[in-house]
Design an enzyme around this catalytic site. Structure first.
Site, PDB file in Angstrom:
ATOM      1  N   HIS A 155       0.851  -1.199   0.000  1.00 28.14           N
ATOM      2  CA  HIS A 155       0.000   0.000   0.000  1.00 28.14           C
ATOM      3  C   HIS A 155       0.882   1.243   0.000  1.00 28.14           C
ATOM      4  O   HIS A 155       1.682   1.432   0.913  1.00 28.14           O
ATOM      5  CB  HIS A 155      -0.924   0.004   1.219  1.00 28.14           C
ATOM      6  CG  HIS A 155      -2.146  -0.841   1.033  1.00 28.14           C
ATOM      7  ND1 HIS A 155      -3.374  -0.511   1.542  1.00 28.14           N
ATOM      8  CD2 HIS A 155      -2.317  -1.990   0.362  1.00 28.14           C
ATOM      9  CE1 HIS A 155      -4.261  -1.428   1.194  1.00 28.14           C
ATOM     10  NE2 HIS A 155      -3.639  -2.345   0.488  1.00 28.14           N
ATOM     11  N   TYR A 181      -9.364   5.818   7.340  1.00 29.46           N
ATOM     12  CA  TYR A 181      -9.541   6.124   8.762  1.00 29.46           C
ATOM     13  C   TYR A 181     -10.538   7.266   8.843  1.00 29.46           C
ATOM     14  O   TYR A 181     -10.275   8.352   8.332  1.00 29.46           O
ATOM     15  CB  TYR A 181      -8.223   6.573   9.383  1.00 29.46           C
ATOM     16  CG  TYR A 181      -7.176   5.483   9.516  1.00 29.46           C
ATOM     17  CD1 TYR A 181      -7.017   4.787  10.708  1.00 29.46           C
ATOM     18  CD2 TYR A 181      -6.340   5.157   8.449  1.00 29.46           C
ATOM     19  CE1 TYR A 181      -6.055   3.796  10.839  1.00 29.46           C
ATOM     20  CE2 TYR A 181      -5.368   4.164   8.575  1.00 29.46           C
ATOM     21  CZ  TYR A 181      -5.236   3.490   9.767  1.00 29.46           C
ATOM     22  OH  TYR A 181      -4.295   2.511   9.897  1.00 29.46           O
ATOM     23  N   PRO A 236      -4.680   0.331  18.532  1.00 27.57           N
ATOM     24  CA  PRO A 236      -4.382  -0.156  17.175  1.00 27.57           C
ATOM     25  C   PRO A 236      -4.430   0.908  16.083  1.00 27.57           C
ATOM     26  O   PRO A 236      -4.128   0.611  14.934  1.00 27.57           O
ATOM     27  CB  PRO A 236      -5.453  -1.223  16.942  1.00 27.57           C
ATOM     28  CG  PRO A 236      -6.538  -0.913  17.903  1.00 27.57           C
ATOM     29  CD  PRO A 236      -5.922  -0.226  19.062  1.00 27.57           C
ATOM     30  N   LYS A 267       0.620  -0.331  15.028  1.00 28.91           N
ATOM     31  CA  LYS A 267       1.994  -0.483  15.502  1.00 28.91           C
ATOM     32  C   LYS A 267       2.254  -1.732  16.356  1.00 28.91           C
ATOM     33  O   LYS A 267       3.417  -2.095  16.568  1.00 28.91           O
ATOM     34  CB  LYS A 267       2.394   0.747  16.350  1.00 28.91           C
ATOM     35  CG  LYS A 267       2.502   2.023  15.563  1.00 28.91           C
ATOM     36  CD  LYS A 267       3.777   2.066  14.753  1.00 28.91           C
ATOM     37  CE  LYS A 267       3.807   3.162  13.729  1.00 28.91           C
ATOM     38  NZ  LYS A 267       3.785   2.720  12.340  1.00 28.91           N
ATOM     39  N   TYR A 321       3.941   6.485  10.207  1.00 28.35           N
ATOM     40  CA  TYR A 321       3.051   5.389   9.813  1.00 28.35           C
ATOM     41  C   TYR A 321       3.829   4.258   9.143  1.00 28.35           C
ATOM     42  O   TYR A 321       3.583   3.076   9.418  1.00 28.35           O
ATOM     43  CB  TYR A 321       1.957   5.918   8.869  1.00 28.35           C
ATOM     44  CG  TYR A 321       0.831   4.936   8.648  1.00 28.35           C
ATOM     45  CD1 TYR A 321      -0.247   4.874   9.524  1.00 28.35           C
ATOM     46  CD2 TYR A 321       0.850   4.055   7.567  1.00 28.35           C
ATOM     47  CE1 TYR A 321      -1.281   3.967   9.335  1.00 28.35           C
ATOM     48  CE2 TYR A 321      -0.171   3.143   7.370  1.00 28.35           C
ATOM     49  CZ  TYR A 321      -1.239   3.097   8.253  1.00 28.35           C
ATOM     50  OH  TYR A 321      -2.247   2.193   8.066  1.00 28.35           O
TER      51      TYR A 321
END
Ligand SMILES: Cc1cc2nc3c(=O)[nH]c(=O)nc-3n(C[C@H](O)[C@H](O)[C@H](O)COP(=O)(O)OP(=O)(O)OC[C@H]3O[C@@H](n4cnc5c(N)ncnc54)[C@H](O)[C@@H]3O)c2cc1C
Length: 389
Positions: free
Chosen positions: A72, A200, A292, A296, A383
């Site tokens: 991704h 998100y 979550p 990580k 990220y």
């Protein structure tokens, strides 16, 4: 029985450590309290950082990951109908790979089986002993008989509720914790994901995450009350609520189906310091927990054992520098991941005390991200994962 490294826990931390040590020619045995089927049945994380992928490659266990994992290059954030794509690859030159924790675990288990490394599933009453002296060992029961496993070092990869951290004298341990006032209700379904990248979402009804495990398998989450139970949430109720929280264009793409799994996970930030006590080391969830939101948890477990495998190889090469600095090095990375996970959680969720001011702060932060490449870069480099160090 005697081995060089005795590992407690056959989650991703314990199994990956075992594989990395084997690669370095270091013998190890894993004791796991559950059955292999039970461990494989746990639906958990799904996003791997480059560091975790590199470690799996280093251990020689990335064939299926490389063939089936979904790279991704970015993900989306949505505040109501406003959407922002974080282009991870353009901003950092790196990407993440979607590949389920279940698959990582299966690959590691298969490898362990093929290489004939010792693994004892359904080991009962595992207890670490003697780690403050020079002769550490684990005692346990298996098949109704008591056993003893002597080793040079004991490694606690036994998760948040494990026995290793609990065996450390309380005065030797400092803990830091934040409990979040909500949970995540997760649903796994054999349906194509709503979007090719993760979304998100921040909405007035609470947070949502549209994730996936493959092109045919979706994983969705809804922020829920800690008082909610899975039984309260029928599949229909879940899909209806998800549709309300997704941006309209994404909701229009939603394909629903029967759930394969549904569960509620509480959210917590937790760190135990240090991560070494004499000849006992902690790694992964045994030492720290993150909410979550930043994906990580599994990645930190991998980076801990990456550092630890290197340190133990150095030890058998004649230097104690690696094991002496393990705790400090691991914690430096852990705290940065804790900060990021806390920040992302705080930005994306509705808290009971968010209020008008808190909401404006979240919206201003999102506006700032939308208008600043620098802010997006900070988000992206956290990220995709910070370097192992
Ligand atoms: C419900 C849930 C959902 C999650 N979802 C996500 C997510 O979406 N994204 C993300 O990044 N992270 C997620 N995580 C976190 C991620 O799964 C963990 O960070 C990761 O599993 C850590 O790996 P670990 O090996 O350190 O610990 P674990 O996977 O917890 O493994 C520890 C192992 O030790 C064994 N064990 C425990 N006690 C003993 C004992 N006394 N004796 C022997 N064995 C013992 C356990 O049975 C277990 O197999 C989730 C965690 C949970 C619990």
């Amino acid at each position: 029985m005697r081995t060089q490294i005795a590992i407690v826990g056959a989650g991703p931390a314990g199994l990956l450590l075992g594989a990395l040590l084997h690669r370095a020619g270091i013998d190890n045995v894993v004791l796991e309290q559950r059955s292999a089927e039970y461990v494989l049945g746990r639906i958990r994380a799904g996003v791997l950082e480059q560091v975790a992928v590199d470690l799996l490659r280093e251990a020689g266990i990335a064939e299926r990951l490389d063939a089936q994992g979904l790279p991704h290059d970015g993900f989306e954030m949505a505040f109501g109908e406003r959407r922002l794509r974080i282009d991870l690859h353009a901003l950092t030159g790196r990407r993440v790979v979607v590949y389920g924790q279940t698959e990582v675990t299966r690959d590691l288990m298969d490898h362990r089986h093929q290489t004939g490394l010792g693994t004892v599933y359904e080991a009962e009453d595992v207890q670490p002993h003697g780690f403050d002296g020079g002769r550490p060992y684990l005692s346990y029961r298996h098949g109704g008989t008591g056993h003893r496993l002597d080793a040079d070092f004991l490694i606690g990869c036994d998760g948040f509720h494990g026995v290793c951290r609990a065996s450390v004298p309380p005065g030797a341990l400092q803990t830091f914790e934040k409990i979040y006032p909500f949970g995540w209700l997760g649903l796994l379904a054999e349906t194509p994901p709503v979007s090719p990248e993760l979304i998100y979402g921040h909405t007035e009804r609470g947070f949502t995450l549209a994730s996936m495990r493959s092109h045919q398998r979706s994983r969705y989450y809804l922020q829920c009350s800690l008082d909610d139970t899975v039984a309260q949430w029928s599949d229909d109720a879940f899909w209806a609520e998800l549709r309300r929280r997704l941006p309209a264009a994404a909701a229009a793409q939603l394909v629903t189906g029967p759930s394969i799994e549904k569960s509620i996970a509480p959210l917590r930030s937790f760190v135990a310091e240090p991560m070494r006590f004499g000849r006992l080391f902690l790694a992964g969830d045994a030492a720290h927990i993150v909410p979550p939101t930043g994906a990580k948890g599994l990645n930190l477990a991998a980076s801990d054992v990456g550092l630890l495998a290197r340190a133990l190889a150095e030890f058998y090469g004649g230097s104690t520098a690696g094991i002496d600095h393990y705790s400090q090095r691991a914690l430096a990375r852990v705290w940065k991941a804790e900060r990021f996970s806390w920040w992302f959680t705080s930005l994306m969720h509705r808290f009971p005390d968010t209020g008008g001011f808190g909401l404006r702060m979240q919206q201003a932060e999102f506006d700032y991200l939308c208008g600043s490449v620098a802010a997006q870069t900070v988000l992206a480099e956290n990220y995709v994962g910070l370097p192992l160090g």
